[in-house]
Design an enzyme around this catalytic site. Structure first.
Site, PDB file in Angstrom:
ATOM      1  N   SER A 133      32.722  98.625  67.320  1.00  0.00           N
ATOM      2  CA  SER A 133      31.475  97.878  67.535  1.00  0.00           C
ATOM      3  C   SER A 133      30.490  98.681  68.382  1.00  0.00           C
ATOM      4  O   SER A 133      30.845  99.277  69.398  1.00  0.00           O
ATOM      5  CB  SER A 133      31.782  96.550  68.241  1.00  0.00           C
ATOM      6  OG  SER A 133      30.572  95.958  68.648  1.00  0.00           O
ATOM      7  N   THR A 143      31.951  88.499  66.463  1.00  0.00           N
ATOM      8  CA  THR A 143      31.807  89.236  65.210  1.00  0.00           C
ATOM      9  C   THR A 143      32.942  88.860  64.271  1.00  0.00           C
ATOM     10  O   THR A 143      33.733  87.954  64.546  1.00  0.00           O
ATOM     11  CB  THR A 143      31.694  90.753  65.490  1.00  0.00           C
ATOM     12  OG1 THR A 143      31.348  91.417  64.280  1.00  0.00           O
ATOM     13  CG2 THR A 143      32.965  91.349  66.058  1.00  0.00           C
ATOM     14  N   LYS A 181      33.021  84.205  63.209  1.00  0.00           N
ATOM     15  CA  LYS A 181      31.726  83.515  63.378  1.00  0.00           C
ATOM     16  C   LYS A 181      31.810  82.037  63.002  1.00  0.00           C
ATOM     17  O   LYS A 181      31.152  81.201  63.620  1.00  0.00           O
ATOM     18  CB  LYS A 181      30.641  84.214  62.559  1.00  0.00           C
ATOM     19  CG  LYS A 181      30.298  85.607  63.090  1.00  0.00           C
ATOM     20  CD  LYS A 181      29.167  86.216  62.291  1.00  0.00           C
ATOM     21  CE  LYS A 181      28.896  87.648  62.726  1.00  0.00           C
ATOM     22  NZ  LYS A 181      27.729  88.224  62.056  1.00  0.00           N
ATOM     23  N   ALA A 199      27.512  86.182  55.350  1.00  0.00           N
ATOM     24  CA  ALA A 199      26.407  87.091  55.676  1.00  0.00           C
ATOM     25  C   ALA A 199      25.102  86.581  55.070  1.00  0.00           C
ATOM     26  O   ALA A 199      24.053  86.560  55.721  1.00  0.00           O
ATOM     27  CB  ALA A 199      26.723  88.503  55.179  1.00  0.00           C
ATOM     28  N   ARG A 220      28.436  86.386  42.416  1.00  0.00           N
ATOM     29  CA  ARG A 220      29.482  86.570  41.407  1.00  0.00           C
ATOM     30  C   ARG A 220      30.070  85.211  41.018  1.00  0.00           C
ATOM     31  O   ARG A 220      30.226  84.912  39.850  1.00  0.00           O
ATOM     32  CB  ARG A 220      30.549  87.498  42.004  1.00  0.00           C
ATOM     33  CG  ARG A 220      31.630  87.909  41.097  1.00  0.00           C
ATOM     34  CD  ARG A 220      32.501  88.959  41.752  1.00  0.00           C
ATOM     35  NE  ARG A 220      33.116  88.489  42.996  1.00  0.00           N
ATOM     36  CZ  ARG A 220      33.866  89.237  43.784  1.00  0.00           C
ATOM     37  NH1 ARG A 220      34.093  90.506  43.473  1.00  0.00           N
ATOM     38  NH2 ARG A 220      34.394  88.750  44.875  1.00  0.00           N
ATOM     39  N   THR A 221      30.385  84.389  42.017  1.00  0.00           N
ATOM     40  CA  THR A 221      30.854  83.024  41.765  1.00  0.00           C
ATOM     41  C   THR A 221      29.628  82.109  41.803  1.00  0.00           C
ATOM     42  O   THR A 221      29.097  81.813  42.876  1.00  0.00           O
ATOM     43  CB  THR A 221      31.871  82.595  42.848  1.00  0.00           C
ATOM     44  OG1 THR A 221      32.851  83.628  42.980  1.00  0.00           O
ATOM     45  CG2 THR A 221      32.536  81.277  42.514  1.00  0.00           C
ATOM     46  N   TYR A 224      25.689  98.876  57.051  1.00  0.00           N
ATOM     47  CA  TYR A 224      25.164 100.200  57.394  1.00  0.00           C
ATOM     48  C   TYR A 224      26.328 101.168  57.531  1.00  0.00           C
ATOM     49  O   TYR A 224      27.472 100.768  57.739  1.00  0.00           O
ATOM     50  CB  TYR A 224      24.338 100.164  58.685  1.00  0.00           C
ATOM     51  CG  TYR A 224      25.167  99.844  59.901  1.00  0.00           C
ATOM     52  CD1 TYR A 224      25.325  98.535  60.314  1.00  0.00           C
ATOM     53  CD2 TYR A 224      25.810 100.857  60.620  1.00  0.00           C
ATOM     54  CE1 TYR A 224      26.114  98.234  61.405  1.00  0.00           C
ATOM     55  CE2 TYR A 224      26.602 100.552  61.713  1.00  0.00           C
ATOM     56  CZ  TYR A 224      26.751  99.238  62.090  1.00  0.00           C
ATOM     57  OH  TYR A 224      27.538  98.935  63.155  1.00  0.00           O
ATOM     58  N   GLY A 230      21.444  98.160  57.360  1.00  0.00           N
ATOM     59  CA  GLY A 230      21.411  97.071  58.330  1.00  0.00           C
ATOM     60  C   GLY A 230      21.467  97.494  59.789  1.00  0.00           C
ATOM     61  O   GLY A 230      21.663  96.642  60.663  1.00  0.00           O
TER      62      GLY A 230
HETATM   63  P1  ATR Z   1      30.808  87.621  54.429  1.00  0.00           P
HETATM   64  O1  ATR Z   1      31.091  86.629  55.508  1.00  0.00           O
HETATM   65  O2  ATR Z   1      30.804  89.053  54.877  1.00  0.00           O
HETATM   66  O3  ATR Z   1      29.602  87.267  53.628  1.00  0.00           O
HETATM   67  P2  ATR Z   1      32.473  86.434  52.447  1.00  0.00           P
HETATM   68  O4  ATR Z   1      32.143  85.076  52.957  1.00  0.00           O
HETATM   69  O5  ATR Z   1      33.888  86.737  52.058  1.00  0.00           O
HETATM   70  O6  ATR Z   1      32.084  87.555  53.478  1.00  0.00           O
HETATM   71  O7  ATR Z   1      31.509  86.707  51.190  1.00  0.00           O
HETATM   72  C1  ATR Z   1      31.513  87.924  50.519  1.00  0.00           C
HETATM   73  C2  ATR Z   1      30.399  87.904  49.475  1.00  0.00           C
HETATM   74  O8  ATR Z   1      30.385  89.146  48.785  1.00  0.00           O
HETATM   75  C3  ATR Z   1      30.578  86.829  48.414  1.00  0.00           C
HETATM   76  O9  ATR Z   1      29.315  86.413  47.977  1.00  0.00           O
HETATM   77  C4  ATR Z   1      31.310  87.603  47.309  1.00  0.00           C
HETATM   78  O10 ATR Z   1      31.200  87.046  46.028  1.00  0.00           O
HETATM   79  P3  ATR Z   1      32.177  85.818  45.584  1.00  0.00           P
HETATM   80  O11 ATR Z   1      31.653  84.599  46.265  1.00  0.00           O
HETATM   81  O12 ATR Z   1      32.048  85.750  44.109  1.00  0.00           O
HETATM   82  O13 ATR Z   1      33.553  86.219  46.042  1.00  0.00           O
HETATM   83  C5  ATR Z   1      30.595  88.910  47.389  1.00  0.00           C
HETATM   84  N1  ATR Z   1      31.332  90.075  46.871  1.00  0.00           N
HETATM   85  C6  ATR Z   1      32.384  90.707  47.435  1.00  0.00           C
HETATM   86  N2  ATR Z   1      32.758  91.777  46.699  1.00  0.00           N
HETATM   87  C7  ATR Z   1      31.939  91.798  45.636  1.00  0.00           C
HETATM   88  C8  ATR Z   1      31.808  92.659  44.505  1.00  0.00           C
HETATM   89  N3  ATR Z   1      32.627  93.701  44.313  1.00  0.00           N
HETATM   90  N4  ATR Z   1      30.839  92.391  43.621  1.00  0.00           N
HETATM   91  C9  ATR Z   1      29.998  91.331  43.763  1.00  0.00           C
HETATM   92  N5  ATR Z   1      30.071  90.486  44.827  1.00  0.00           N
HETATM   93  C10 ATR Z   1      31.024  90.720  45.742  1.00  0.00           C
END
Ligand code: ATR
Length: 283
Positions: free
Chosen positions: A24, A71, A75, A145, A166-167, A229, A251
Site C-alpha cells: 500500500s 482497503t 470495504k 469498485a 459481464r453478468t 494502476y 488510477g
Molecule cells: P471489486 O470490488 O474490485 O469491484 P468485484 O466486486 O469482485 O471486485 O467485481 C469485479 C468486477 O470485475 C465485476 O464487475 C466482474 O464481472 P462479473 O460481475 O461478471 O463477475 C468484473 N470482471 C472481473 N474479471 C473480468 C473479466 N476478465 N472480464 C470482464 N469483467 C471482469
C-alpha cells in the site's frame, strides 16, 4: 508492518487496514500530506485476517487510533461495522455500500466514509481537466469498485451513465439504485454507441485481461480511465489508445485524491495532491 495485537508497540494515530497491505502506498501519501500541512502523524500498515476485522478496529481505537483507511477486501465489512451501535455513515458511503475511511469520534462511535468516488472526480476535473457535466459515461464493471464511483460521477450531472458488466443482472441491479439517468447492459451492448468517458472498474486488468467491450464505444474524443494502476500503462489503457481514444489514464491520481479526501475527513485540511502524484510517479 504492524502486528496489531502486539501491545508493546507504540500506538499510531492512523493506518491502512486490509489484506494484503504490504504494498500500500497510503503511508507514503499521508506522510507527504502531513509534511505539507505541518502536522505530525504516525501512519502504519495493518494486515488483518477476515475473522479478526471488527476486533482489530476496536483494538486500534482503544489504543489511541484516530483514523483508518480500509482497503481490499474489507470495504464492505467496514460499511457493515458502521451500521452497528452508535457508529454512523456518510451519504456517499451508504450509497457505495462500502467504506474506505474511518474516523474515531471523541464522543465514542466510528464514522465511516467513502472517498473513492470523490477521488476519481477530483482527478478527472482538477488534474486531467475533464469536465463531467453533460458527458456520456460508460462504467465497465458492476462490482465494489464501480459502485464506489457511480454516485460521485452522477452528482456532477453527466448526460447519462451506462454500466456494462459481464453478468448483466448485476449491471441492471446496480443501475436501478441510481434512477433513470443510469442504464445497465451486458458487455456486448457497450459498443452500441461511443462515449466521452469510459471508466474501467472491472478486475480484468489485474489479471492482465481485457473486459471484452467492442472498440466502437471509443471515439476520437474519448477519455479512458482505468481504476487500476501499475508501473506501466494497463492493458486496458493500451487497448483503448490502439482503438483511437484521445487519452488514457490509470488510477494513481484517484488513489492520491481519495487519500487527500480522507486526510480532510480526519484533519479538516486540504493538502495539495499534484506534488504527491508527481512524487509517486517518480518512484
Ligand atoms: P471489486 O470490488 O474490485 O469491484 P468485484 O466486486 O469482485 O471486485 O467485481 C469485479 C468486477 O470485475 C465485476 O464487475 C466482474 O464481472 P462479473 O460481475 O461478471 O463477475 C468484473 N470482471 C472481473 N474479471 C473480468 C473479466 N476478465 N472480464 C470482464 N469483467 C471482469
Amino acid at each position: 508492518m504492524t502486528d496489531l495485537f502486539d501491545f508493546k508497540l507504540k500506538s499510531s494515530g492512523f493506518a491502512v487496514m486490509g489484506n494484503p497491505v504490504q504494498h500500500s502506498k497510503s503511508p507514503q501519501i499521508h506522510r507527504l500530506f502531513a509534511q505539507q500541512c505541518g502536522i505530525a502523524i504516525d501512519y502504519d500498515r495493518i494486515q488483518v485476517d477476515a475473522g479478526g476485522f471488527d476486533q482489530a478496529i476496536s483494538h486500534f481505537s482503544a489504543h489511541g487510533g484516530a483514523g483508518l483507511n480500509i482497503t481490499l477486501p474489507y470495504k464492505v465489512k467496514a460499511w457493515r461495522f458502521c451500521q452497528q451501535g452508535q457508529n454512523s455513515l456518510s451519504h456517499r458511503a451508504s450509497q457505495a455500500q462500502a467504506v474506505n475511511t474511518l474516523r474515531f469520534e471523541n464522543q465514542g462511535g466510528v464514522f465511516g466514509d467513502n472517498t473513492d468516488g470523490a477521488g476519481l472526480v477530483a482527478d478527472l476535473q482538477n488534474n486531467i481537466g475533464f469536465s463531467i457535466q453533460d458527458k456520456s459515461i460508460l462504467v465497465v464493471g458492476a462490482g465494489g469498485a464501480a459502485r464506489g464511483v457511480i454516485g460521485s460521477l452522477l452528482a456532477c450531472c453527466p448526460l447519462r451513465i451506462t454500466i456494462a458488466n459481464r453478468t448483466v443482472d448485476k449491471a441492471t441491479a446496480l443501475s436501478e439504485q441510481f434512477g433513470d439517468d443510469v442504464q445497465g447492459v451486458g458487455l456486448d451492448r457497450a459498443a452500441d454507441r461511443s462515449f466521452d468517458l469510459i471508466v474501467n472498474g472491472t478486475a480484468a486488468s489485474l489479471a492482465g485481461q481485457l473486459p471484452g467491450i467492442g472498440g466502437k464505444c471509443i471515439a476520437k474524443n474519448t477519455l479512458v480511465y482505468d481504476l487500476m494502476y501499475d508501473a506501466q500503462p494497463t492493458i486496458f489503457m493500451n487497448w483503448a489508445l490502439a482503438q483511437g481514444a484521445a487519452q488514457a489514464h490509470d488510477g494513481l491520481g484517484m488513489l492520491v485524491e481519495q487519500a487527500a479526501e480522507s486526510f480532510y475527513v480526519w484533519h479538516r485540511r486540504r493538502p495539495h495532491s499534484r506534488p504527491v502524484i508527481d512524487a509517486l510517479r517518480r518512484f
